[in-house]
Design an enzyme around this catalytic site. Sequence first.
Site, PDB file in Angstrom:
ATOM      1  N   HIS A   1      -3.504   7.092   3.348  1.00 42.48           N
ATOM      2  CA  HIS A   1      -3.875   5.803   2.756  1.00 42.48           C
ATOM      3  C   HIS A   1      -5.263   5.414   3.269  1.00 42.48           C
ATOM      4  CE1 HIS A   1      -3.965   1.763   1.449  1.00 42.48           C
ATOM      5  NE2 HIS A   1      -3.717   1.226   2.634  1.00 42.48           N
TER       6      HIS A   1
ATOM      7  N   ASN B   1     -10.235  -0.381   0.211  1.00 41.68           N
ATOM      8  CA  ASN B   1      -8.783  -0.256   0.250  1.00 41.68           C
ATOM      9  C   ASN B   1      -8.222  -0.744  -1.089  1.00 41.68           C
ATOM     10  OD1 ASN B   1      -6.052  -0.490   0.652  1.00 41.68           O
ATOM     11  ND2 ASN B   1      -6.197  -1.565   2.612  1.00 41.68           N
TER      12      ASN B   1
ATOM     13  N   CYS C   1       0.814  -1.228   0.000  1.00 41.16           N
ATOM     14  CA  CYS C   1       0.000   0.000   0.000  1.00 41.16           C
ATOM     15  C   CYS C   1       0.843   1.273   0.000  1.00 41.16           C
ATOM     16  CB  CYS C   1      -0.954   0.007   1.193  1.00 41.16           C
ATOM     17  SG  CYS C   1      -2.016  -1.434   1.237  1.00 41.16           S
TER      18      CYS C   1
HETATM   19  O1  UT7 Z   1      -3.626  -1.467   3.763  1.00 41.83           O
HETATM   20  C1  UT7 Z   1      -3.394  -2.319   4.834  1.00 41.83           C
HETATM   21  C2  UT7 Z   1      -4.436  -3.393   4.816  1.00 41.83           C
HETATM   22  N1  UT7 Z   1      -4.989  -3.811   6.031  1.00 41.83           N
HETATM   23  C3  UT7 Z   1      -5.581  -3.051   6.958  1.00 41.83           C
HETATM   24  O2  UT7 Z   1      -5.565  -1.871   6.971  1.00 41.83           O
HETATM   25  C4  UT7 Z   1      -6.300  -3.788   8.036  1.00 41.83           C
HETATM   26  C5  UT7 Z   1      -6.282  -3.097   9.354  1.00 41.83           C
HETATM   27  N2  UT7 Z   1      -7.220  -3.747  10.247  1.00 41.83           N
HETATM   28  C6  UT7 Z   1      -8.535  -3.511  10.180  1.00 41.83           C
HETATM   29  O3  UT7 Z   1      -8.976  -2.710   9.386  1.00 41.83           O
HETATM   30  C7  UT7 Z   1      -9.420  -4.215  11.167  1.00 41.83           C
HETATM   31  O4  UT7 Z   1      -8.625  -4.973  12.068  1.00 41.83           O
HETATM   32  C8  UT7 Z   1     -10.458  -5.141  10.492  1.00 41.83           C
HETATM   33  C9  UT7 Z   1     -11.491  -4.318   9.772  1.00 41.83           C
HETATM   34  C10 UT7 Z   1      -9.770  -6.087   9.533  1.00 41.83           C
HETATM   35  C11 UT7 Z   1     -11.183  -5.968  11.560  1.00 41.83           C
HETATM   36  O5  UT7 Z   1     -11.783  -5.116  12.523  1.00 41.83           O
HETATM   37  P1  UT7 Z   1     -11.646  -5.440  14.070  1.00 41.83           P
HETATM   38  O6  UT7 Z   1     -12.451  -4.463  14.789  1.00 41.83           O
HETATM   39  O7  UT7 Z   1     -10.174  -5.510  14.374  1.00 41.83           O
HETATM   40  O8  UT7 Z   1     -12.346  -6.844  14.167  1.00 41.83           O
HETATM   41  P2  UT7 Z   1     -11.716  -8.225  14.678  1.00 41.83           P
HETATM   42  O9  UT7 Z   1     -10.720  -8.728  13.677  1.00 41.83           O
HETATM   43  O10 UT7 Z   1     -11.283  -8.048  16.092  1.00 41.83           O
HETATM   44  O11 UT7 Z   1     -12.962  -9.156  14.618  1.00 41.83           O
HETATM   45  C12 UT7 Z   1     -14.082  -8.950  15.501  1.00 41.83           C
HETATM   46  C13 UT7 Z   1     -15.098 -10.009  15.177  1.00 41.83           C
HETATM   47  C14 UT7 Z   1     -14.524 -11.417  15.108  1.00 41.83           C
HETATM   48  O12 UT7 Z   1     -15.485 -12.277  15.644  1.00 41.83           O
HETATM   49  P3  UT7 Z   1     -15.320 -12.843  17.155  1.00 41.83           P
HETATM   50  O13 UT7 Z   1     -14.023 -13.579  17.141  1.00 41.83           O
HETATM   51  O14 UT7 Z   1     -15.304 -11.626  18.031  1.00 41.83           O
HETATM   52  O15 UT7 Z   1     -16.526 -13.696  17.317  1.00 41.83           O
HETATM   53  C15 UT7 Z   1     -14.420 -11.676  13.635  1.00 41.83           C
HETATM   54  O16 UT7 Z   1     -14.528 -13.053  13.314  1.00 41.83           O
HETATM   55  O17 UT7 Z   1     -15.658  -9.742  13.880  1.00 41.83           O
HETATM   56  C16 UT7 Z   1     -15.610 -10.931  13.097  1.00 41.83           C
HETATM   57  N3  UT7 Z   1     -15.494 -10.565  11.704  1.00 41.83           N
HETATM   58  C17 UT7 Z   1     -16.554 -10.281  10.935  1.00 41.83           C
HETATM   59  N4  UT7 Z   1     -17.863 -10.272  11.185  1.00 41.83           N
HETATM   60  C18 UT7 Z   1     -18.697  -9.944  10.205  1.00 41.83           C
HETATM   61  C19 UT7 Z   1     -14.362 -10.410  10.960  1.00 41.83           C
HETATM   62  N5  UT7 Z   1     -14.693 -10.040   9.707  1.00 41.83           N
HETATM   63  C20 UT7 Z   1     -16.054  -9.951   9.671  1.00 41.83           C
HETATM   64  C21 UT7 Z   1     -16.974  -9.614   8.662  1.00 41.83           C
HETATM   65  N6  UT7 Z   1     -18.283  -9.616   8.970  1.00 41.83           N
HETATM   66  N7  UT7 Z   1     -16.588  -9.273   7.421  1.00 41.83           N
END
Ligand code: UT7
Length: 335
Positions: free
Chosen positions: A258, A288, A118
């Site tokens: 970004h 993204n 990125c």
């Molecule tokens: O350019 C660089 C590229 N990457 C990034 O910038 C990513 C940076 N990170 C993020 O943007 C965030 O960490 C995410 C958007 C990827 C995830 O958000 P989060 O608030 O950190 O969620 P999490 O990973 O802690 O997940 C919370 C819950 C989990 O369920 P449990 O374990 O609490 O039951 C996930 O399984 O949300 C669940 N989950 C979803 N639920 C519905 C993960 N993806 C999804 C989804 N829909 N698409």
Amino acid sequence: MQPTSPRSSRIIGTGRCLPSRVLTNFDLEKMVETTDEWITTRTGIHERRIAADNEACSDISVAAAKEALAMAKLDAKDLDGIIIGTISGDMLFPATATLVQDRLGAVNAAAMDVSAACSGFIYGLTLANAMIVSGQMNRVLVIGSEVLSKFVDWSDRATCVLFGDAAGAAVLEGCPAGEGLLATHVKSDGSLAELLCIPGGGSRQPLGPTTYLEHSHYIKMKGDGVFKWAVRAMVDAAKTVLDETGHSLADVSLVIPHQANIRIIDAVVERLEIPRERVVVNLDRYGNTSSATIPVAYDEVVREGRLEPGDLVLFTGFGAGFTWGSVLFRHSISL
Ligand code: UT7
């Protein structure tokens, strides 16, 4: 680094290409266990563009490049170099930049890809500026272009909702120091490589039945680790170019971060204490798009007439590697 040479480079034309196919959060609800509400509140993304089956990185790169050359009023033959920041090129090799060089008819240009995920556009600008400042080149086309939809695991809801496809381009030309780019800053920390990568399909895990069955030829991400780190890296990079040039954020007309997640942008805005109206956000429409986020957003604000020549603009970004960086420059385009 802040240039010490009497020469610098300025952006004289921009362009973008967004594939026409739109994939909304509601479409994704039908593909994986997710909701529009989760995606919107956790990321800020409403929809993204997805390339057609026969559309590759070079196709959207060429389209964005043609717009940038037209704005710069240049012919492709005027280019000395083409640099594409991409991790989703047409092929593992040769560089997508060479395919773009051929299709543009840029017969006088060297061509190479930069793999900085990125941060690819910021790395590309930094390299192009260095080539121009050193006197080796005078006009360089820099593109950030990704078709990540073809590297996303469409059964992994944690990643497939985040990414979109796009290309953004900028033409750089030599100019006196004090105009154009004022400072560039790029850094890396490869100890964090495993937080965001495509582990399979390279020389470590060549593509084969195991990589295929384990889906290791798709994007793997530990989202929370990336999140925390991204905020710190973007804030540090932005402060570095401001400190090096003696400017403060009060001098900056627009900040283009970004576009990975609205919560990352919010955290950066809060830490840098930037007035919200000076921060460009378009990830709600495109998701993204990795190396393309910054040049696409810049092209949008340029064409919307949101900048005057001489205005200070700050790019700040981060990506897999990890890589990160910032560019502070004076806007030079008057339409
Ligand atoms: O350019 C660089 C590229 N990457 C990034 O910038 C990513 C940076 N990170 C993020 O943007 C965030 O960490 C995410 C958007 C990827 C995830 O958000 P989060 O608030 O950190 O969620 P999490 O990973 O802690 O997940 C919370 C819950 C989990 O369920 P449990 O374990 O609490 O039951 C996930 O399984 O949300 C669940 N989950 C979803 N639920 C519905 C993960 N993806 C999804 C989804 N829909 N698409």
